[in-house]
Design a protein around this motif. Structure first.
Motif, short mmCIF file in Angstrom:
data_model
loop_
_atom_site.label_atom_id
_atom_site.label_comp_id
_atom_site.label_asym_id
_atom_site.label_seq_id
_atom_site.Cartn_x
_atom_site.Cartn_y
_atom_site.Cartn_z
N THR A 82 0.70 -1.73 -0.03
CA THR A 82 -0.12 0.15 -0.60
C THR A 82 0.79 1.08 0.07
O THR A 82 2.22 1.45 0.94
CB THR A 82 -0.57 -0.31 1.15
OG1 THR A 82 -1.69 -1.31 1.05
CG2 THR A 82 -1.95 1.39 0.97
N ILE A 83 0.44 1.94 -0.67
CA ILE A 83 1.16 3.69 -0.88
C ILE A 83 0.78 4.46 -0.51
O ILE A 83 -0.71 4.48 -1.00
CB ILE A 83 1.72 3.66 -2.14
CG1 ILE A 83 2.91 2.58 -2.56
CG2 ILE A 83 2.75 4.93 -2.79
CD1 ILE A 83 3.81 2.61 -3.03
N GLY A 84 0.48 5.51 -0.06
CA GLY A 84 0.52 6.67 0.96
C GLY A 84 0.76 7.50 0.51
O GLY A 84 1.94 7.46 -0.01
N ILE A 85 -0.15 8.47 -0.02
CA ILE A 85 0.17 9.55 -0.54
C ILE A 85 0.07 10.62 -0.15
O ILE A 85 -1.49 11.27 0.22
CB ILE A 85 0.21 10.50 -2.27
CG1 ILE A 85 0.69 8.96 -3.19
CG2 ILE A 85 0.10 11.48 -3.11
CD1 ILE A 85 0.47 8.31 -4.41
N VAL A 86 0.52 11.82 0.58
CA VAL A 86 -0.09 13.06 1.66
C VAL A 86 0.63 13.94 0.79
O VAL A 86 1.84 14.29 -0.01
CB VAL A 86 0.44 13.12 3.10
CG1 VAL A 86 -0.57 12.54 3.35
CG2 VAL A 86 1.93 12.72 3.43
N ILE A 127 5.00 6.19 2.56
CA ILE A 127 4.12 6.72 2.34
C ILE A 127 5.03 8.10 2.12
O ILE A 127 6.59 7.93 1.57
CB ILE A 127 3.81 7.36 3.74
CG1 ILE A 127 2.49 6.75 4.45
CG2 ILE A 127 3.22 9.51 3.47
CD1 ILE A 127 2.71 6.62 5.45
N LEU A 128 4.11 8.72 0.59
CA LEU A 128 4.91 9.48 -0.17
C LEU A 128 4.95 11.27 0.40
O LEU A 128 3.26 10.76 0.13
CB LEU A 128 4.80 9.56 -1.65
CG LEU A 128 5.37 7.86 -2.08
CD1 LEU A 128 4.97 7.92 -3.95
CD2 LEU A 128 7.05 8.16 -2.19
N PHE A 129 5.60 11.94 0.51
CA PHE A 129 5.25 13.15 0.57
C PHE A 129 5.32 14.21 -0.49
O PHE A 129 6.67 14.65 -1.27
CB PHE A 129 6.18 13.73 2.24
CG PHE A 129 5.02 14.90 2.81
CD1 PHE A 129 4.03 14.40 4.11
CD2 PHE A 129 4.44 16.41 2.53
CE1 PHE A 129 3.95 16.13 4.33
CE2 PHE A 129 4.47 17.13 2.69
CZ PHE A 129 3.60 17.39 3.72
#
Lengths: 632, 615
Positions: B397-401, B573-575
């Motif tokens: 799972t990749i999160g992007i904020v 997680i990619l910010f």
């Protein structure tokens, strides 16, 4: 689910055919159009809107009669001229008289058609706009419980489609009077010119009438089917356009194309059937005309031969025959228009008769800015359905200048309580008291001026940012508006637009982010400058940066005002002077943060779960907290 | 309910042929293009035109026959005899025959010219619909949906009717006026001129009137749409209106818009009346002149009464078609402007299409890779994405904020090729997304969008939108996973409840859940949640997440969200900031890093006042 097993077999048997669960657009046009052609009650009510223009109507009916009379006279004049002077070596004076009479008839014809068309056209437009306005004004007063249940689209079709079909009816009905007179006029003139020849010629008229009576029902069905499939195809197309992103996203293009093809093709077939029905009358009318003309030529000719008839009469007859069938055609069409208008009329009246439930009492007082700004609920019982109250004996008081946070799980009655302050609905028992007066004793307009409201979903109107912030506060200057925008922190983003405050908001502000729309609705409430502010905090997730700005704006908005806030954010709740906890329509806790924490009830349990928003707490945890609170 | 005949009776190829044919003729003027296109139905078109010519000539012969009959009754006065009666019967018989034949030919003329119009309409609609579905996101971003609907409805109508109202009518008028004038003038020059004198005047007035009415009609439509908007917004925002006691204010707004439209409507009535009255008047003046001059000629013995009568009936026959000249002119004007818009749309280039050598996507391991991806929106000067690289494997799972505008959604839209990268590449199991077929790609990549579009159909059909062959169980399971099943079962018709514009309205959260269910049915290899849980409460979101986790092992999940609780469980997680990845790592790693992610986390978990106190 009710899909039969057969569908699946079908699918297997015909690969490449329509999938069982797919459609484009909707399958039917909801509204029924044809009803009774005459309904005295509807006519009476609609007449009320025509009545102010009745003089114009009478005038145009008179004009129609004159117009019809000239139409009847012209062939007679020509026939007469032929008989009195038009032979080689005839009397030129008789011709001059005839031409003179013709000229007079033409002048009357011109004047009458002018009067009739201008009057009828304008009256119809006026009635249309009057009716629409009356409906619109009524909708402004209709109780919200009705509006909650009704789709905007449905109301819009009342305000537009139905009103338009009334207009069409008004326009055509005056003309039908003329058609009717023309019909009887032609019959009378033909019979008086020569009863025998007249009767023979007129035989075709009832024939056409009978044919049309048989033709009309299937033709009407065909026309309606063509109309219906056309709007369904258009609907499917609009859906294809509006939902194009989803269509591409889910790769439905091929299926949709085939389904749309089905709809469009079906429309093609019904249109062609409609055309067939419309065109089949052409040869019938032409043949009947031919029969009548041949009759006149043979029978009339023989009579002229025997010296029983003058040739001018034949000429007049031939002229009449050319116009013979027009009135029958338009009169039978008028019947459908009337049916449609009656149905529309009934629907229009339904809107006009909608209950307004909430009305100002006679002698209701006007709330002014001098009132103290307190809000009190006294044993309020309220429910949308009287048997199922949403609020049960709720009592609390918000003191002037105080901010009270109302919290509670979904369905606890928070939103209803807020609506009652504004008297959107009537309480079942108890009372809502604003500024020391029962809201039922106050005029709704003044109540609205003193109680500002910010809804959870910010609603903006098409127009400039300036117009949206000022809304109906006409006394607010540009400086007031800018000051309000600065106060809530909206000025910066507004100023970034090329046109600043004069930037047009497209489609209710779809060019703004949710947070920005929220800030504008705050500014609007600030400009309204009411003593009391009722606010339903947004639950939707706004990015954290805007979130902070909104919190600050809220403080400014509440400063110096009585505030009742349906709060979701902890920050807002902590900032309130007092907290009221509602559950299942009852007030279960009340006090400030520290008091409630000390009490150790539902509030403290929820607070200790350390979520940033009460809405983030899963239901089962609320239930747990509840159980714990109950046990202590 | 309309029963649709399945397409088995027609071959599917037809529809595709029509679409292809509609695209032919790029570069031609719109009138030429639609005329040639209408002639794709040569049989019907030539029947219509042929019948028009015959019908109008037959019609023109009727006054002749009538005049002849009158003269026959006249001559017998002097000659008398059996022959005259016989001649009358012959004339009557011919008259009847001509009338019936004319009726028949007019039927053919009208029916087939309408039929050509309906067929052309059907075919152009298919081409239009096909094009709408083909044009990529960037086109739809640029062009307002309302404008497209106008093109597809009104402009298309103006075009399809051109054959009947423009071309056929031109033939009709040319024959009627041309042959009629020749017949009149060759009979009696002076009388002919007088009888035709109203033609140019009426032609001119009716053209002017039609063109004026058309111009004002467009303005009226605009004014009426303002009125519509005022009413619609009032009713939609009724709570705001009442909350601010804005009823009077709204009524004033209504009155301004309404009066504006009413005035123009009045003007239009006047234009119409002025012109019709003048046209009728000029016609009657000409008729009076014919009566006078012709009458004198009869007295002088130059012409017969029958000839005079035939002149007068000629005029009544010519009157209607001459009045329609304006409609013909209008039809040309309309077809030309409508055609320009319609064909501009049809000819618009499709930016994202299958490459000729595109092959279906093959999913093996399920690896999504962004390789130094750059993206700039068409017309924008600043790039939205600036060198994005990452890799995700099935089960991850990749999160992007990131702040609004940092490029989160754009990144997601590049995977199913809603837009094409400006530089770099996006690959799935090593295949560049631009090298595979769009159909296979989009079936493997589901993006759950922020705004859910509901189609006007049952909930069941909405959930099965991407896989309309799906079995009941599959649909139910998807709804269960999306935490929507219980709600659906509570609806009056459960899964058969109609939603969308004309059905039950769903709340924002319910719509988002439906959208999630819709994507779950597809069992995609890559599933993107594009801020699609914003309106769903955290508890429900949590349950959805646990429900779909079971199937997540063979897919890449990408979550874009504002609420950190939605994505803090992500593997990576990619910010994002200004189109660049500024921080990456797991939730714990990023918290430990103490950078931007940490700041955002603090902002969200601690109430504002505490934070400010801390500062």
């Amino acid at each position: 689910m009710s899909v039969v097993q057969e569908d699946e077999r079908d699918v297997a048997a015909f690969p490449g055919q329509r999938p069982p669960r797919a459609s484009v657009g909707s399958h039917r046009v909801e509204e029924e159009v044809f009803g009774k052609a005459y309904d005295p009650k509807t006519v009476r009510r609609i007449w009320a809107y025509v009545k102010p223009y009745r003089l114009k109507i009478y005038l145009s009916v008179a004009a129609v009669l004159v117009f019809t009379a000239t139409q009847l006279a012209i062939p007679l004049i020509i026939g007469n001229a032929i008989d009195t002077g038009l032979v080689a070596g005839g009397d030129p004076a008789a011709l001059t008289w005839a031409v003179g009479a013709f000229a007079i008839a033409v002048l009357f014809n011109f004047a009458a058609s002018w009067v009739q068309e201008t009057q009828v056209g304008q009256v119809a437009e006026h009635v249309l706009f009057d009716m629409r306005r009356a409906m619109f004004a009524q909708l402004q007063a209709v109780s919200l419980s009705y509006m909650d249940k009704t789709e905007v689209g449905r109301l819009m079709s009342r305000l537009q489609g139905d009103v338009n079909s009334m207009q069409e009816f008004l326009e055509t009905s005056v003309i039908s009077v003329g058609d009717l007179v023309l019909l009887f006029g032609i019959v009378a003139v033909l019979l008086s010119l020569d009863p025998w020849l007249g009767l023979l010629t007129l035989i075709t008229m009832p024939v056409l009438f009978i044919i049309r009576i048989f033709w009309l029902p299937p033709a009407k069905r065909a026309f309606w089917a063509a109309h219906e499939t056309n709007s369904l195809t258009a609907g499917a197309m609009a859906e294809g356009i509006n939902g194009v992103r989803t269509v591409q996203n889910l790769d439905r293009q091929k299926v949709n194309f085939d389904l749309y093809d089905d709809k469009a093709y079906h429309n093609l077939r019904t249109q062609l059937t409609g055309s067939k029905y419309a065109q089949v009358m052409v040869p019938i009318v032409d043949s009947l005309t031919g029969i009548s003309m041949a009759t006149v030529v043979v029978v009339g000719g023989a009579m002229v031969l025997n010296g029983n008839l003058q040739v001018g009469v034949i000429v007049a007859f031939l002229f009449y025959i050319q116009r013979f069938f027009d009135p029958i055609r338009s009169l039978t069409m008028q019947y459908s228009i009337m049916q449609r208008a009656m149905t529309s009329g009934r629907r229009i009246i339904e809107v006009m008769d909608l209950p307004t439930v909430i009305e100002d009492k006679p002698g209701a007082i006007s709330l002014t800015g001098a009132m103290d700004g307190s809000v009190e609920f006294r044993d309020v019982v309220f429910g949308y359905d009287p048997k199922r109250p949403v609020l049960k004996n709720v009592s609390f008081k918000v003191n002037p200048g105080e901010t009270v946070a109302v919290i509670g799980p979904t369905g606890s009655g928070k939103t209803s309580a807020m609506a009652l302050v504004h008297r959107f609905y009537e309480v079942q028992s108890g009372a809502v008291v604003v500024g020391g007066h029962d809201v039922r004793d106050i005029t709704q307009e003044s109540l609205g001026e003193q109680v500002a409201m910010v809804l959870q979903e910010p609603f903006l109107f098409t127009g400039t940012i300036f117009e949206n912030i000022r809304y109906n506060k006409a006394s607010a200057t540009r400086d007031d508006v800018i000051a309000a925008a600065k106060a809530v922190g909206a000025h910066d983003f507004i100023a970034r637009f090329a046109n600043g405050y004069d930037t047009m908001l497209e489609q209710r502000g779809s060019n703004l982010s949710l947070g920005q729309r929220q800030l504008l609705s705050f500014a609007r409430a600030l400009v309204a400058d009411a003593k009391i502010l009722v606010l339903d905090e947004a639950t939707a997730n706004i990015d954290s940066y805007t979130e902070r700005q909104i919190q600050k704006a809220l403080e400014i908005l509440l400063a110096g005002r009585t505030g009742m806030v349906i709060a979701h954010r902890l920050a807002t709740i902590r900032g309130a002077d007092r907290i009221i906890v509602l559950q299942n329509g009852e007030k279960i806790e009340e006090g400030n943060h520290d008091q409630l924490m000390e009490l150790g009830g539902l509030y403290s349990k929820l607070y200790n779960m350390n979520y940033s928003s009460f809405d983030d707490i899963p239901d089962e945890m609320v239930a747990q907290a509840n159980a714990k609170a109950a046990s202590t | 309910m309309i029963t649709l005949k399945a397409g088995r009776e027609r071959s599917r190829g037809d529809a595709r042929d029509h679409v292809a044919a509609a695209h032919a003729g790029i570069g031609m003027g719109p009138l030429k293009r639609i005329s040639l296109y209408s002639l794709r139905h040569p049989f019907q078109a030539s029947l219509a035109i042929g019948a028009t010519i015959v019908a109008s000539i037959l019609q023109l012969s009727i006054p002749r026959l009538l005049g002849q009959a009158i003269d026959q009754t006249q001559t017998v006065l002097s000659v008398a005899g059996e022959g005259a009666q016989e001649a009358l019967i012959w004339t009557a018989a011919i008259l009847l025959l001509v009338s019936v034949a004319r009726g028949g030919f007019t039927l053919v003329q009208n029916y087939f010219s309408e039929s050509v119009g309906h067929h052309v309409g059907y075919e152009l609609r298919l081409a239009f619909y096909d094009k709408v579905q083909r044009l990529s996101y960037s086109y739809h971003d640029r062009v307002h949906s309302g404008d497209l609907i106008t093109i597809g409805l009104l402009d298309l109508d103006g075009l399809r009717m051109f054959f009947a109202t423009g071309l056929v009518r031109t033939v009709l008028l040319a024959v009627l006026i041309g042959v009629g004038a020749w017949m009149l003038l060759s009979t009696d020059l002076l009388l002919g001129f007088l009888a035709l004198s109203f033609v140019p005047f009426v032609a001119w007035r009716s053209s002017v009137a039609q063109l004026t009415l058309r111009a004002t009609w467009l303005i009226l439509q605009e004014k009426l749409s303002v009125l519509t908007r005022v009413m619609e917004e009032n009713l939609g925002g009724i709570r705001v209106v009442r909350a601010f006691s804005g009823q009077k204010f709204e009524l004033r707004k209504f009155d301004v818009a309404s009066t504006d439209a009413l005035e123009l409507a009045h003007q239009r009535v006047m234009v119409r009346v002025k012109n019709t009255s003048m046209m009728t008047f000029s016609f009657f003046v000409a008729m009076g002149l014919v009566l006078w001059v012709g009458g004198n000629k009869v007295i002088a013995g130059e012409i017969s009464v029958g000839t005079l009568a035939s002149f007068l009936t000629f005029m009544t026959i010519l009157q209607m078609p001459v009045r329609q000249l304006g409609l013909m002119v209008n039809s040309y004007a309309r077809a030309s402007t409508c055609g320009e818009r319609f064909y501009a749309f049809l000819d618009a280039p499709v930016e994202i299409e299958d490459k000729p050598e595109a092959v279906p996507l093959e999913i093996s391991k399920g690896v999504l890779r962004f390789e130094d991806v750059h993206f700039t929106y068409p017309g924008a000067s600043v790039p939205t994405l600036n060198g994005i690289s990452f890799e995700a494997h099935a089960g991850q799972t990749i999160g992007i904020v990131g702040a609004p505008g940092s490029g989160k959604s754009t990144l997601a839209h590049l995977i199913p090729r809603f837009y094409d990268v400006t530089a770099g590449r996006v690959t799935l199991d090593g295949q560049d997304v631009r090298d595979v077929t769009l159909a296979s790609l989009r079936r493997s990549v589901a993006v759950v969008q922020q705004d859910t579009f509901l189609f006007t159909t049952t909930i069941e059909n909405n959930i099965a939108y991407g896989d309309p062959w799906a079995k009941d169980r599959k649909i139910e399971r998807a709804a269960e996973s999306a935490q929507l099943h219980n709600y659906i079962m509570g609806l009056p018709a459960a899964y058969d409840t109609v939603v969308g514009e004309r059905g039950v309205s769903l709340s924002g959260g319910q719509r988002q859940r439906l959208s999630i269910a819709r994507s779950l049915v597809l069992k995609p290899a890559v599933m993107v949640f594009d801020d699609s849980t914003a309106a769903i409460d955290a508890g429900t979101e949590h349950r959805i997440r646990s429900a779909i986790r079971r199937f997540a092992s063979d897919r890449v999940t990408m979550i874009i969200a504002h609420r950190l609780s939605s994505l803090m469980h992500a593997d990576t997680i990619l910010f994002l900031e200004d189109g660049r990845i500024v921080e990456r790592g797991s939730h714990e790693e990023l918290l430990a890093l103490g950078g931007k992610y940490r700041a955002l986390y603090d902002l969200q978990t601690r109430p504002t006042d505490d934070l400010e106190a801390a500062q």
